[in-house]
Design an enzyme around this catalytic site. Structure first.
Site, short mmCIF file in Angstrom:
data_model
loop_
_atom_site.label_atom_id
_atom_site.label_comp_id
_atom_site.label_asym_id
_atom_site.label_seq_id
_atom_site.Cartn_x
_atom_site.Cartn_y
_atom_site.Cartn_z
N HIS A 1 -5.32 5.06 -2.76
CA HIS A 1 -5.08 4.53 -4.11
C HIS A 1 -4.07 5.43 -4.82
O HIS A 1 -4.09 6.65 -4.65
CB HIS A 1 -6.40 4.47 -4.89
CG HIS A 1 -6.27 3.65 -6.13
ND1 HIS A 1 -5.65 4.13 -7.26
CD2 HIS A 1 -6.63 2.38 -6.41
CE1 HIS A 1 -5.64 3.17 -8.18
NE2 HIS A 1 -6.23 2.10 -7.69
N GLU B 1 -0.38 -2.64 -4.15
CA GLU B 1 -0.58 -2.39 -5.58
C GLU B 1 0.63 -1.65 -6.15
O GLU B 1 0.70 -0.42 -6.05
CB GLU B 1 -1.81 -1.52 -5.79
CG GLU B 1 -3.09 -2.11 -5.28
CD GLU B 1 -4.27 -1.52 -6.02
OE1 GLU B 1 -4.93 -2.27 -6.76
OE2 GLU B 1 -4.52 -0.31 -5.90
#
Ligand code: PGA
Length: 256
Positions: A96, A168
């Site tokens: 992430h 993302e």
């Protein structure tokens, strides 16, 4: 019927009260509705057991937000893959951008995590994506390519089977600015093509979620698009009303 995967990443949010409220409402919803898409719920680790004990549905899975590369030993504060397996976690989010940024996690370190997760037959959710400077200088593809390359090099050619990639763009996370659909499709196509050209995985076996400011008012835009196999939700998963409505919309769309 297409399989659409919704991942909820609670990040560093929640407490007993909020989690119990969330569980009650999700349980209630699941007891009255048949869902056919996959929901992966990644709360902070202390709340996992509570959720596992209370929500039992074959489409609802538990996820962790991180894992250490060590299996045991003197590594204060870390959680191993064996521990996650022990508490029935099946999916692990890695790479992430918040971990890349705030914990200086490199592509190589993330690739090790990827391998460890796969070695236990668990499913990594590998987040990749460019930041705003990289986007402005038209480096989005090369950034994603580098993030994938280390994994492709370290591992055997089936490594991306039974894995999830979450594309993302960093500039879309928590900002309220989603990437436009054409841009997302182009990036997802690039990622799929790159993996198929560099491994033994067929395009249909590659699962790519989009993440970054997906919410109730824009979820519909991401549905029924071949290139988008799911969404990774941050903020909009924290509110059970919003989260349940998103599940409902996805369900209705894919069960038509
Ligand atoms: P957001 O977070 O939905 O709040 O933008 C997404 C993520 O961090 O994965």
């Amino acid at each position: 019927m297409k399989r659409f995967i919704i991942t909820a990443n609670w990040k560093l949010n929640g407490n007993n009260f909020l989690i119990n409220n969330f569980i009650q409402n999700i349980k209630n919803y699941l007891s009255k509705n048949i869902i056919t898409n996959t929901i992966i719920f990644a709360p902070p680790i202390p709340y996992i057991n509570n959720i596992k004990d209370q929500i039992k549905n074959k489409h609802f899975f538990l996820g962790a937000q991180n894992v250490d590369t060590n299996l045991f030993g003197a590594f204060t504060g870390e959680i191993s893959i064996n521990m996650l397996q022990d508490i029935n976690v099946q999916y692990v989010i890695i790479g992430h951008s918040e971990r890349r940024l705030f914990h200086n996690e490199s592509n190589e370190y993330i690739a090790k995590k990827f391998q460890i997760i796969k070695s236990k037959n668990m499913i990594p959710i590998l987040c990749i994506g460019e930041n705003i400077q990289e986007k402005s200088s038209k480096k989005s593809e090369i950034v994603c390519q580098k993030q994938l390359d280390v994994i492709l090099k370290l591992s055997d050619e089936n490594i991306f089977k039974n894995s999830i990639i979450a594309y993302e763009p960093v500039w879309a996370i928590g900002t309220g600015k989603t990437a436009d659909i054409q841009y997302i499709c182009k990036m997802h196509q690039f990622i799929k093509k790159y993996i198929t050209e560099n491994s033994n995985v067929h395009t249909n076996e590659i699962i790519i979620q989009y993440g970054g400011s997906v919410n109730l008012s824009n979820i519909q835009n991401f549905l029924n698009i071949d290139e988008i196999n799911g969404v990774l939700l941050g903020n909009s998963s924290l509110n059970y009303n919003q989260f349940i409505k998103i599940i409902e919309i996805v369900n209705q769309t894919y069960n038509k």
